[in-house]
Design a protein around this motif. Structure first.
Motif, PDB file in Angstrom:
ATOM      1  N   ALA A 159      67.715 -30.087  -1.842  1.00 32.59           N
ATOM      2  CA  ALA A 159      67.956 -28.924  -0.975  1.00 32.59           C
ATOM      3  C   ALA A 159      68.684 -27.821  -1.725  1.00 32.59           C
ATOM      4  N   PRO A 160      68.364 -26.542  -1.415  1.00 33.79           N
ATOM      5  CA  PRO A 160      69.081 -25.424  -2.030  1.00 33.79           C
ATOM      6  C   PRO A 160      70.526 -25.391  -1.550  1.00 33.79           C
ATOM      7  N   THR A 161      71.389 -24.824  -2.385  1.00 35.41           N
ATOM      8  CA  THR A 161      72.813 -24.753  -2.025  1.00 35.41           C
ATOM      9  C   THR A 161      73.168 -23.447  -1.336  1.00 35.41           C
ATOM     10  N   SER A 162      72.463 -22.355  -1.704  1.00 32.41           N
ATOM     11  CA  SER A 162      72.796 -21.061  -1.094  1.00 32.41           C
ATOM     12  C   SER A 162      71.651 -20.075  -1.353  1.00 32.41           C
ATOM     13  N   ILE A 163      71.816 -18.865  -0.800  1.00 34.82           N
ATOM     14  CA  ILE A 163      70.872 -17.763  -0.999  1.00 34.82           C
ATOM     15  C   ILE A 163      71.654 -16.566  -1.525  1.00 34.82           C
ATOM     16  N   SER A 164      71.173 -15.968  -2.623  1.00 33.26           N
ATOM     17  CA  SER A 164      71.842 -14.786  -3.188  1.00 33.26           C
ATOM     18  C   SER A 164      71.114 -13.525  -2.752  1.00 33.26           C
ATOM     19  N   GLY A 165      71.851 -12.404  -2.669  1.00 27.75           N
ATOM     20  CA  GLY A 165      71.287 -11.123  -2.255  1.00 27.75           C
ATOM     21  C   GLY A 165      72.311 -10.325  -1.469  1.00 27.75           C
ATOM     22  N   ASP A 166      72.031  -9.044  -1.221  1.00 29.97           N
ATOM     23  CA  ASP A 166      72.940  -8.197  -0.442  1.00 29.97           C
ATOM     24  C   ASP A 166      73.071  -8.724   0.977  1.00 29.97           C
ATOM     25  N   SER A 174      65.349  -2.069   1.886  1.00 32.63           N
ATOM     26  CA  SER A 174      64.797  -3.350   1.458  1.00 32.63           C
ATOM     27  C   SER A 174      65.775  -4.058   0.543  1.00 32.63           C
ATOM     28  N   LEU A 175      65.706  -5.413   0.517  1.00 30.40           N
ATOM     29  CA  LEU A 175      66.557  -6.183  -0.389  1.00 30.40           C
ATOM     30  C   LEU A 175      65.818  -7.425  -0.819  1.00 30.40           C
ATOM     31  N   SER A 176      66.263  -8.035  -1.912  1.00 30.84           N
ATOM     32  CA  SER A 176      65.680  -9.269  -2.441  1.00 30.84           C
ATOM     33  C   SER A 176      66.627 -10.428  -2.176  1.00 30.84           C
ATOM     34  N   LEU A 177      66.047 -11.556  -1.758  1.00 26.25           N
ATOM     35  CA  LEU A 177      66.790 -12.790  -1.537  1.00 26.25           C
ATOM     36  C   LEU A 177      66.243 -13.849  -2.479  1.00 26.25           C
ATOM     37  N   SER A 178      67.141 -14.634  -3.118  1.00 24.89           N
ATOM     38  CA  SER A 178      66.729 -15.649  -4.087  1.00 24.89           C
ATOM     39  C   SER A 178      67.401 -16.977  -3.791  1.00 24.89           C
ATOM     40  N   ALA A 206      60.541 -18.574  -4.988  1.00 23.04           N
ATOM     41  CA  ALA A 206      61.978 -18.616  -5.253  1.00 23.04           C
ATOM     42  C   ALA A 206      62.668 -17.319  -4.847  1.00 23.04           C
ATOM     43  N   THR A 207      61.921 -16.214  -4.762  1.00 29.13           N
ATOM     44  CA  THR A 207      62.504 -14.918  -4.388  1.00 29.13           C
ATOM     45  C   THR A 207      61.539 -14.209  -3.456  1.00 29.13           C
ATOM     46  N   ILE A 208      62.080 -13.549  -2.426  1.00 28.81           N
ATOM     47  CA  ILE A 208      61.266 -12.725  -1.534  1.00 28.81           C
ATOM     48  C   ILE A 208      61.980 -11.403  -1.294  1.00 28.81           C
ATOM     49  N   SER A 209      61.208 -10.413  -0.816  1.00 28.84           N
ATOM     50  CA  SER A 209      61.762  -9.098  -0.470  1.00 28.84           C
ATOM     51  C   SER A 209      61.613  -8.917   1.035  1.00 28.84           C
ATOM     52  N   VAL A 210      62.701  -8.473   1.690  1.00 27.75           N
ATOM     53  CA  VAL A 210      62.699  -8.278   3.139  1.00 27.75           C
ATOM     54  C   VAL A 210      63.261  -6.904   3.464  1.00 27.75           C
ATOM     55  N   GLN A 211      62.943  -6.410   4.656  1.00 27.49           N
ATOM     56  CA  GLN A 211      63.441  -5.126   5.134  1.00 27.49           C
ATOM     57  C   GLN A 211      63.869  -5.300   6.601  1.00 27.49           C
ATOM     58  N   LEU A 213      65.469  -4.742  10.212  1.00 26.22           N
ATOM     59  CA  LEU A 213      65.773  -3.587  11.066  1.00 26.22           C
ATOM     60  C   LEU A 213      66.946  -3.870  11.998  1.00 26.22           C
ATOM     61  N   GLN A 214      67.463  -5.090  11.911  1.00 21.83           N
ATOM     62  CA  GLN A 214      68.649  -5.480  12.688  1.00 21.83           C
ATOM     63  C   GLN A 214      69.310  -6.638  11.960  1.00 21.83           C
ATOM     64  N   ASN A 215      70.481  -7.035  12.428  1.00 20.91           N
ATOM     65  CA  ASN A 215      71.169  -8.170  11.820  1.00 20.91           C
ATOM     66  C   ASN A 215      70.264  -9.399  11.904  1.00 20.91           C
ATOM     67  N   THR A 216      70.048 -10.071  10.748  1.00 23.23           N
ATOM     68  CA  THR A 216      69.093 -11.172  10.691  1.00 23.23           C
ATOM     69  C   THR A 216      69.636 -12.287   9.811  1.00 23.23           C
ATOM     70  N   ILE A 217      69.369 -13.579  10.235  1.00 24.70           N
ATOM     71  CA  ILE A 217      69.707 -14.738   9.411  1.00 24.70           C
ATOM     72  C   ILE A 217      68.409 -15.238   8.784  1.00 24.70           C
ATOM     73  N   TYR A 218      68.430 -15.417   7.439  1.00 21.92           N
ATOM     74  CA  TYR A 218      67.265 -15.890   6.697  1.00 21.92           C
ATOM     75  C   TYR A 218      67.529 -17.305   6.200  1.00 21.92           C
ATOM     76  N   TYR A 219      66.480 -18.177   6.214  1.00 19.84           N
ATOM     77  CA  TYR A 219      66.562 -19.582   5.831  1.00 19.84           C
ATOM     78  C   TYR A 219      65.518 -19.866   4.753  1.00 19.84           C
ATOM     79  N   VAL A 220      65.843 -20.894   3.908  1.00 21.02           N
ATOM     80  CA  VAL A 220      64.904 -21.353   2.899  1.00 21.02           C
ATOM     81  C   VAL A 220      65.078 -22.846   2.713  1.00 21.02           C
ATOM     82  N   ARG A 221      63.954 -23.562   2.472  1.00 19.48           N
ATOM     83  CA  ARG A 221      63.997 -24.985   2.209  1.00 19.48           C
ATOM     84  C   ARG A 221      62.804 -25.359   1.340  1.00 19.48           C
ATOM     85  N   ALA A 222      62.861 -26.552   0.715  1.00 21.56           N
ATOM     86  CA  ALA A 222      61.750 -27.077  -0.077  1.00 21.56           C
ATOM     87  C   ALA A 222      60.848 -27.892   0.828  1.00 21.56           C
ATOM     88  N   GLU A 223      59.511 -27.665   0.702  1.00 23.43           N
ATOM     89  CA  GLU A 223      58.533 -28.403   1.489  1.00 23.43           C
ATOM     90  C   GLU A 223      57.448 -28.914   0.556  1.00 23.43           C
TER      91      GLU A 223
END
Length: 672
Positions: A159-166, A174-178, A206-211, A213-223
């Protein structure tokens, strides 16, 4: 009743056709999936004999329920084997439909390829939808590696330990999450979700770009086939407020009636926000919306812009647009000269007219559509050809009325290459070869050297006569230039002389000092000459009563008298000859031929036998010295100016009497 059943029948037919169409589409999709394209894995092996490239064709439908499809690999061999067994052994890893990693050992006898060139081998199949490792552990040996496929240990994902990004962004940014930490197991991938884990899927990798429009929680996992891991998450806070523009961009000044486009630079629009434009004051008269606007001021005007939305209104940014001042058309162009020569500078100056500080006087050559040749109220130009120059004030409101001025440039002359000299009637007709005359130029001719005293004429053709060697020179002389000169040596033509000569002919072959006949010669000469000559006896031809030779008189039959030679002679010479003169104008030799005769008479006196009284005198023709036949002659002609001298020898061949004659002739004459 029949008509009522027709719609049901049609409906059934349509349904049947649709069913078969769906089956065909499913079959076509299945075929397309089966016939995936070949992809190159790279060069598997290379030596001095062969190069082996590995290709795969992986079927993505292989793990679908009930599928009987397979994936394939193949070799492309280039070159020719060494002729003996040499096996290429290698391994690959693929993921089967149960999620297990299978190690497959393969071999190829590369020593037996006999065709030099490109060889495509048969296809080999494997039951895998994903290739974990395309090839490794590549070796060659004299025997094949027959290791059977085996299942490798499956690596689970971590499992990932964390997500980096603004974590804090503004609205619309727009911002990048890794992914940070963790690892992917066999056949696994990172999968991203929004709002909750296993919620709204938004991407993979491993990295995506999102934009947001409101406060949002992003999740990532290995499948993957071996399962899924726990999620890591990050909350991104979105500032919904707008940010003020940095500045307004646009023209500083425009002409009356022109439009000015103003646009926002910098800043950000928040939730449900837009840019609003005002005139004269911030929040005053609204004149438009949006990131840009076109305005048409009739005076110096200040414009304002700000962002206004659901959550806030920013401060204004301002910009002032000025109007250009009026202009005055010029009245003319002043030129230092309107006639000039190539390479001589001319000065052109604008007379009158006023333009703004932003404007400038722009000069053009030939047309206003060409590139400018100068700037400013006054310019200096090197004109090479006759040209019309234009000038107008540009950058003002609007450009001034253009003015034009023609500057005529005289054409330069070019030097001739040579001189043509044609001799006509003992005079030379001279003309230039090559070259050209410029404007107001003339061909000018000189003799011996170039000076006013030696000038002999002007024009494209002159006629001159020379009496001695004379060098003529030619050049073009005009307003703009004088060319280099060319020269030609004229030699006087050969002079033709006319000779009239009177001479005497020797009366005896053995006595060339005694002359008794006349020779008249008429001759003319240039380089070569010709002559004609007549030889005449000075007195009448005597009547011969007898013939004689050196011994006796033949035909004398008197019995009462006898004869004696009394010493008198009569030489009668006649001929007509002609020939050529060869030599220079001073001394020439001549040779000629014709027909000639010579009759010699001796005088005899007759006496009585008794008393020796004189009976009478008679002529006897000397048969041995009288000749006739072809006459040849030769000699010299000496020209002494108006007097000429001649002397020579003649030869008559009498073939009939088998005798000949040689005599001489000399003469004096006049030269015309």
């Amino acid at each position: 009743m029949y008509k009522k059943h027709v719609p049901n029948r049609v409906a059934r037919k349509i349904a049947i056709h649709l069913f078969y169409l769906i089956l065909l589409l499913l079959k076509f999709g299945d075929i397309c999936a089966q016939s995936a394209s070949w992809e190159t894995a790279g060069v598997l092996y290379r030596d001095g004999y062969v190069t082996v490239t590995l290709e795969y064709r992986v079927n993505s439908k292989i793990c679908d329920p009930g599928s009987t499809k397979k994936s394939f690999w193949r070799y492309i061999v280039e070159g020719k084997g060494r002729g003996s067994d040499l096996y290429l052994n290698w391994k690959m890893d693929y993921l089967n439909c149960n999620g297990n990693v299978i190690c497959l050992t393969n071999n190829l006898n590369i020593g037996k390829f006999e065709n030099d060139g490109k060889n495509e081998s048969l296809d080999w199949s494997f039951e895998g939808a994903t290739i974990e490792n395309e090839f490794y552990d590549v070796k060659t040996s004299s025997y094949p590696d027959l290791t059977k496929p085996f299942e490798k240990r499956v690596m689970p994902s971590v499992a990932p330990t964390s997500i980096s990004g603004d974590r804090n962004v503004v609205y619309g940014q727009s911002l990048s999450l890794s992914v940070q930490g963790g690892s992917l197991g066999s056949g696994a991938k990172w999968v991203w979700y929004a709002d909750k884990c296993d919620g709204n899927k938004i991407g993979e990798g491993a990295t995506i770009s999102v934009q947001p429009l409101q406060n949002t929680i992003y999740y990532v996992r290995a499948e993957g086939k071996t399962g899924v891991t726990a999620c890591a998450s990050v909350k991104v806070n979105v500032d919904l407020n707008s940010q003020a523009a940095t500045r307004i961009n646009g023209p500083a000044s425009i002409c009356q009636g022109q439009g000015a486009k103003l646009r926002v630079e910098g800043g950000l629009l928040g939730l449900n926000a837009n840019w609003y434009w005002y005139q004269d004051s911030c929040g005053g008269k609204q004149i438009g919306e949006g990131a840009s606007i076109v305005v048409y001021p009739n005076r110096e005007t200040t414009y304002f812009v700000r962002a206004k939305g659901q959550t806030n209104t920013t401060v204004c940014r301002s910009y002032t647009v000025k109007l250009e001042s009026a202009y005055a058309n010029p009245t003319g162009i002043e030129s230092s000269t309107t006639l000039t020569c190539p390479g001589i500078p001319i000065q052109l100056k604008v007379v009158g007219g006023e333009i703004s500080d932003k404007a400038q006087w722009v000069w053009y050559r030939g047309s206003l559509n060409y590139s400018p040749v100068g700037y400013g109220r006054t310019i200096t130009l090197d004109a090479t050809t006759t040209t019309t120059y234009y000038v107008r004030g540009e950058g003002g409101c609007p450009a001034t009325t253009p003015l034009q001025q023609e500057v005529k440039v005289y054409e330069n002359s070019s030097a001739p290459r040579d001189i043509s000299a044609e001799l006509v009637n003992r005079k030379y007709r001279l003309s230039p070869i090559g070259g050209s005359l410029g404007d107001s130029a003339e061909w000018t001719w000189y003799k011996n050297s170039i000076s006013n005293n030696n000038r002999i004429g002007q024009g494209s053709t002159i006629v001159t006569k020379v009496t001695k060697n004379t060098r003529v020179l030619l050049r073009a002389e005009g307003i703009c230039n004088v060319t280099d000169s060319v020269s030609y040596l004229l030699t006087p033509p050969p002079k033709r002389y006319l000779f009239l000569n009177l001479g005497l002919i020797g009366t005896s072959p053995s006595d060339l000092t005694s002359f008794g006949n006349l020779a008249i010669t008429l001759a003319t000469k240039k380089k070569m000459g010709w002559y004609v000559r007549a030889k005449l006896h000075l007195s009448a031809k005597p009547e011969a009563k007898y013939i004689t030779d050196d011994e006796q008189v033949y035909g004398y039959q008197s019995t009462t008298a006898y004869y004696k030679y009394n010493g008198e002679k009569n030489v009668n010479r006649m001929s007509a000859t002609g020939g050529m003169l060869l030599g220079n104008n001073r001394i020439s030799g001549y040779i000629g031929a014709g027909y000639g005769t010579r009759d010699l008479y001796w005088g005899i006196t007759e006496y009585t036998l008794q008393g020796k009284n004189k009976v009478g005198s008679y002529w006897a023709q000397h048969i041995g010295s009288s000749v006739k036949g072809i006459e040849a002659e030769g000699g010299l002609m000496i020209n002494l100016g108006h007097v000429n001298l001649m002397g020579g020898v003649s030869y008559i061949n009498d073939s009939e009497n088998k005798t000949h004659l040689i005599d001489s002739h000399i003469g004096i004459g006049v030269t015309l």
